[in-house]
Design an enzyme around this catalytic site. Structure first.
Site, PDB file in Angstrom:
ATOM      1  N   HIS A  90       0.828  -1.204   0.000  1.00 29.51           N
ATOM      2  CA  HIS A  90       0.000   0.000   0.000  1.00 29.51           C
ATOM      3  C   HIS A  90       0.862   1.255   0.000  1.00 29.51           C
ATOM      4  O   HIS A  90       0.643   2.174  -0.794  1.00 29.51           O
ATOM      5  CB  HIS A  90      -0.920  -0.007   1.221  1.00 29.51           C
ATOM      6  CG  HIS A  90      -1.682   1.272   1.428  1.00 29.51           C
ATOM      7  ND1 HIS A  90      -3.022   1.399   1.134  1.00 29.51           N
ATOM      8  CD2 HIS A  90      -1.287   2.501   1.899  1.00 29.51           C
ATOM      9  CE1 HIS A  90      -3.420   2.640   1.408  1.00 29.51           C
ATOM     10  NE2 HIS A  90      -2.384   3.326   1.886  1.00 29.51           N
ATOM     11  N   GLU A  91       1.836   1.303   0.907  1.00 23.94           N
ATOM     12  CA  GLU A  91       2.668   2.514   1.000  1.00 23.94           C
ATOM     13  C   GLU A  91       3.507   2.703  -0.263  1.00 23.94           C
ATOM     14  O   GLU A  91       3.650   3.823  -0.763  1.00 23.94           O
ATOM     15  CB  GLU A  91       3.556   2.452   2.240  1.00 23.94           C
ATOM     16  CG  GLU A  91       2.804   2.350   3.556  1.00 23.94           C
ATOM     17  CD  GLU A  91       1.732   3.408   3.745  1.00 23.94           C
ATOM     18  OE1 GLU A  91       1.809   4.484   3.126  1.00 23.94           O
ATOM     19  OE2 GLU A  91       0.781   3.151   4.517  1.00 23.94           O
ATOM     20  N   HIS A 150       1.545   4.254  -3.043  1.00 25.17           N
ATOM     21  CA  HIS A 150       1.541   5.717  -3.116  1.00 25.17           C
ATOM     22  C   HIS A 150       2.699   6.222  -3.975  1.00 25.17           C
ATOM     23  O   HIS A 150       2.582   7.222  -4.690  1.00 25.17           O
ATOM     24  CB  HIS A 150       1.644   6.320  -1.720  1.00 25.17           C
ATOM     25  CG  HIS A 150       0.411   6.156  -0.881  1.00 25.17           C
ATOM     26  ND1 HIS A 150      -0.853   6.407  -1.362  1.00 25.17           N
ATOM     27  CD2 HIS A 150       0.254   5.776   0.422  1.00 25.17           C
ATOM     28  CE1 HIS A 150      -1.741   6.190  -0.400  1.00 25.17           C
ATOM     29  NE2 HIS A 150      -1.095   5.802   0.692  1.00 25.17           N
ATOM     30  N   GLU A 152      -5.383   6.937  -1.889  1.00 22.47           N
ATOM     31  CA  GLU A 152      -5.467   5.936  -0.822  1.00 22.47           C
ATOM     32  C   GLU A 152      -5.987   4.603  -1.359  1.00 22.47           C
ATOM     33  O   GLU A 152      -5.480   3.530  -1.018  1.00 22.47           O
ATOM     34  CB  GLU A 152      -6.355   6.439   0.315  1.00 22.47           C
ATOM     35  CG  GLU A 152      -5.740   7.551   1.144  1.00 22.47           C
ATOM     36  CD  GLU A 152      -4.419   7.150   1.790  1.00 22.47           C
ATOM     37  OE1 GLU A 152      -4.225   5.951   2.090  1.00 22.47           O
ATOM     38  OE2 GLU A 152      -3.577   8.041   1.982  1.00 22.47           O
ATOM     39  N   HIS A 182      -9.221   8.380   3.533  1.00 15.72           N
ATOM     40  CA  HIS A 182      -9.244   6.935   3.741  1.00 15.72           C
ATOM     41  C   HIS A 182     -10.663   6.382   3.612  1.00 15.72           C
ATOM     42  O   HIS A 182     -10.860   5.277   3.101  1.00 15.72           O
ATOM     43  CB  HIS A 182      -8.648   6.583   5.096  1.00 15.72           C
ATOM     44  CG  HIS A 182      -7.211   6.953   5.234  1.00 15.72           C
ATOM     45  ND1 HIS A 182      -6.802   8.214   5.623  1.00 15.72           N
ATOM     46  CD2 HIS A 182      -6.073   6.241   4.995  1.00 15.72           C
ATOM     47  CE1 HIS A 182      -5.478   8.258   5.625  1.00 15.72           C
ATOM     48  NE2 HIS A 182      -5.012   7.085   5.255  1.00 15.72           N
TER      49      HIS A 182
END
Length: 803
Positions: A326-327, A330, A351, A415
């Site tokens: 996920h990170e 980004h 997100e 989010h």
């Protein structure tokens, strides 16, 4: 193509980049080397030619200029060419766009978020200092405020604003806040934070193998096969050890956390390559570091690296596969066209993008049940605050996030807003009633959606991201994903229909200009002009045969148009449209009062599936021997930094009225031109000191419009000078290249030297006969390529004649 591109003549602006080989060294060369045979347009050249033809879909104004920012070729044969826009020399935030072509240069679609041409004053009413003062209030603990940059926001007819980067902390967390302050009212127009929350013994993944560096008794958690990927503590340095065994499998051990992080990002990297055709996290074969040990119940991406904290009970680090992916998701979002800064709605889509890449990576890793098996829940393994997953993609409302799009979603906390796109991706990949053990997903319109599988869904999602613009909304993603489904899976309607059904099932409305059917994009054609140039007197006509040929698939209808004509001139085609394989006659009628000069007429073939362009060079008012002539008194379309790879920080090429400069009694920049009042010059202003606007930091280049060369003996002449002080060296230079297709040749060169060289106009002559019959461009380069030197250069009266 009827589906998405309508063509019209607007402002003259262009951007063409060509891959350049290493410059030739040595003495001045006055004769061109024999070039290779002319090759078809590259996809980037084809996109550039479309931009030159100024389609109405670009929403261009007479003050706009375009710069090709990047060109990405993918293994599926599609090319994504991204452009940035300036208005009166100011960067336009939200004015970027993406042109999508196939491998032969056929233009398939465009992704443009700007809705109308700009028309706005560029004179601010508040100064930069006031803008900085306003911006620093947007985070709770600002540490540094960067110099405000005046820009134009593509909102309506335009909004003048200062872009200010404020770094520090916001409510106890790291922040890199981009703030746009209205330069007229002082209001905060928009803001977005660049920081996004979001063999070893592993805690989550069992025994794994990770990429490390070193040998003997010295090892580092640095992946040698994946540049940029490394992991360590909060200081940013990779963990090291005396052996290549890492971690102890404990949830509280930070070396173990790095094992999990390194493994997860390696799986994401491999998934991107194998499934989605992307080279590395940034698309250019590079990644970013990871840090562990953050003293927070959180994980985030800050624009430069990922950082991972712990669960609320302190028993686990936040490094399961989907959280790590996920990170780094980004980072993928940031390094695709359009970047990551933008509106709150874009933040929600960012997100969701992290969640999508987390799910894709889990499915690619495909771990057994005792570790981190594939699913579309987010953070279920870390159980961050003791309440299970952070988000559910099959039914976001289980945690209070929206299942369906509504007018409130764009302004939601990011989010929560991720729920809509997450739900869409679940339906597209798994369907509403999966048979693989994943949960049932209710739809907002009570329909049943058939999924296409996780890999195809990921390809469609990546195809949409490659079309991303600075302004990014759910409707724009919908349009981009529908175009991606058609172009990635030509000849099949299954993927398009599923993509559309999934968007309808989460209530995202149709976007203006989106495709409504799954027409094939495998049909293609080529287009040629014979002749490709003509010289006429004012009041006369020029004709050319426009030939087409079906190159793949079935024949298609092609409609012709032309742009870039002299004022008052018209172009007609007989017939106006043909079935590919047939020809049409183009007739250009030139009014009696047309000014003498050379005009690049862009001929467009608008096909049912794909578009092609070609350039017809029209010379008016000559006796027939002048092929191209530019005194720089009017703008014929030379483009600075056309490739987007120039490194000069000052003294860039520009067309204008130059100011004279001297230093230590040496004349450097010439304030006089060979003819008229304008020339091409490196930084035309004088400044307080001679070194204020000279070439600094490396290379600056400027590229001509396309020039169609006839057969015969051809001669290039131009006036030039290169001036420098004795702090120059032979690494500094002035060069002229001829670019033909994907190749280029240095045809003129003057190197610098450790001596004073005063500016003085000289004339160069180059034989271009070996390029006869080809369409070429001239590329002029100047470089302060070694230690800082005082370098100035100028060009005037560029002419190509036939004898």
């Amino acid at each position: 193509m009827k589906r998405s591109v309508a063509f019209a003549l607007v402002a003259s602006a262009s951007s063409l980049a060509v891959a350049l080989s290493a410059p030739s060294a040595g003495a001045i060369g006055l004769t061109a080397q024999a070039p290779p045979a002319a090759s078809p347009d590259t996809p980037a050249q084809a996109a550039d030619r479309l931009v030159e033809s100024e389609p109405a879909i670009l929403r261009a104004s007479p003050k706009d200029r375009f710069l090709r920012h990047s060109a990405l070729a993918t293994k599926d044969g599609l090319n994504y060419i991204a452009y940035e826009r300036t208005y009166s020399g100011l960067p336009v935030y939200g004015g970027d766009f993406v042109v999508v072509t196939n491998s032969t240069g056929g233009v398939l679609s465009t992704s443009v978020a700007q809705t109308e041409p700009l028309s706005v004053s560029t004179t601010p009413k508040i100064d930069a200092a006031k803008a900085a003062e306003i911006a620093r209030t947007q985070i709770s603990d600002p540490a540094e405020v960067a110099a405000p940059k005046l820009s134009v926001m593509a909102q309506g007819r335009g909004r003048l604003a200062y872009e200010v980067l404020v770094t520090g902390a916001d409510r106890g967390r790291e922040s890199k806040m981009h703030v746009f302050v209205d330069a007229v009212t002082g209001e905060v127009a928009e803001k977005s934070d660049e920081v996004r929350d979001g063999s070893g013994a592993s805690y989550y993944n069992g025994p794994v193998t990770i990429g490390t560096s070193g040998s003997g008794t010295s090892y580092s958690m640095t992946d040698p096969a994946r540049p940029g990927i490394r992991c360590g503590g909060q200081g940013g340095t990779a963990y090291t050890g005396t052996d290549d065994s890492w971690g102890n499998g404990s949830g509280t051990n930070l070396e173990t956390a790095c094992v999990d992080a390194m493994y997860a990002v390696s799986q994401e990297w491999d998934m991107l390559k194998s499934w989605l055709g992307r080279n590395g996290i940034d698309g250019n074969g590079n990644g970013f570091p990871a840090r562990v040990g953050l003293s927070d119940v959180n994980a985030y991406w800050n624009g430069s690296y990922t950082n991972f904290g712990r669960s609320q009970d302190g028993q686990r680090q936040a490094t399961p596969i989907d959280v790590v992916a996920h990170e780094f998701g980004h980072a993928i979002f940031q390094t695709t066209p359009g970047g990551s800064s933008g509106s709150n709605e874009k933040g929600g889509l960012n997100e969701s993008t992290g969640d999508v890449f987390g799910a894709l990576t889990e499915f690619y890793a495909n771990e057994p049940a005792q570790y981190d098996p594939p699913d579309l829940s987010v953070g279920e393994e870390v159980d961050l605050v003791g309440d299970g997953p952070i988000r559910y993609m099959h039914k976001p409302s289980l945690l209070g996030d929206p299942d369906c799009y509504s007018s409130s979603v764009p302004n939601m906390e990011v989010h929560a807003a991720a729920g809509v796109q997450n739900h869409w991706f679940y339906l597209l990949s798994m369907g509403s009633n999966p048979t693989n053990g994943q949960p049932v997903s209710p739809t907002c319109n009570s329909t049943t959606v058939a999924g296409v599988g996780i890999q195809k869904a990921g390809q469609i999602f990546m195809g949409a991201l490659n079309r991303k613009t600075t302004t990014w909304t759910h409707q724009l993603v919908r349009k981009a994903s529908l175009e991606a489904a058609i172009q990635l899976f030509p000849g099949s309607c299954t993927e398009f229909n599923a993509t559309k059904a999934a968007w309808n099932a989460v209530s995202v409305p149709a976007a203006s200009g989106e495709p409504t059917s799954c027409g094939s994009t495998s049909n293609d054609f080529s287009m040629t002009l014979n002749p490709a140039s003509a010289s006429v007197q004012a009041g006369q006509q020029a004709t050319s045969t426009v030939g087409t040929q079906t190159t793949s698939g079935s024949a298609q209808s092609v409609t012709f148009s032309a742009s870039g004509l002299p004022s008052g001139a018209t172009a007609s085609f007989s017939p106006a449209s043909v079935t590919s394989g047939a020809s049409s006659t183009m007739t250009i009628s030139v009014p009696a009062n047309t000014a003498a000069g050379t005009y690049n007429v862009i001929v467009t073939g608008d096909g049912a599936s794909v578009d092609h362009t070609a350039t017809f060079t029209l010379t008016v008012g000559t006796t027939g021997n002048v092929v191209f002539n530019d005194t720089f008194e009017t703008d014929l379309g030379w483009t600075v930094n056309a490739s987007g790879t120039d490194t000069a920080t000052a003294g860039k090429w520009e067309r204008g009225d130059p100011a004279a400069t001297t230093s230590s009694g040496v004349t450097l920049q010439l304030g006089t031109t060979v003819s008229g009042s304008n020339d091409l010059v490196t930084g035309r202003l004088a400044g307080t000191a001679a070194g204020d606007y000279d070439v600094d930091g490396g290379l600056t280049s400027v590229r001509s419009p396309e020039i169609a060369l006839p057969s015969g003996t051809l001669t290039l002449t131009f006036s030039w000078y290169l001036a420098h002080l004795n702090n120059a060296s032979s690494s500094d230079y002035f060069r002229v290249r001829v670019v033909s297709g994907s190749s280029n040749t240095v045809v003129f060169q003057q190197l610098g030297a450790a001596s004073n060289r005063a500016g003085a106009w000289q004339t160069a002559t180059v034989n271009l006969s070996s390029y006869a019959g080809q369409t070429v461009r001239l590329l002029v380069e100047t470089a302060d390529a070694s230690t800082a030197s005082l370098i100035e250069a100028g060009v005037d009266d560029v002419k190509i004649t036939k004898s």
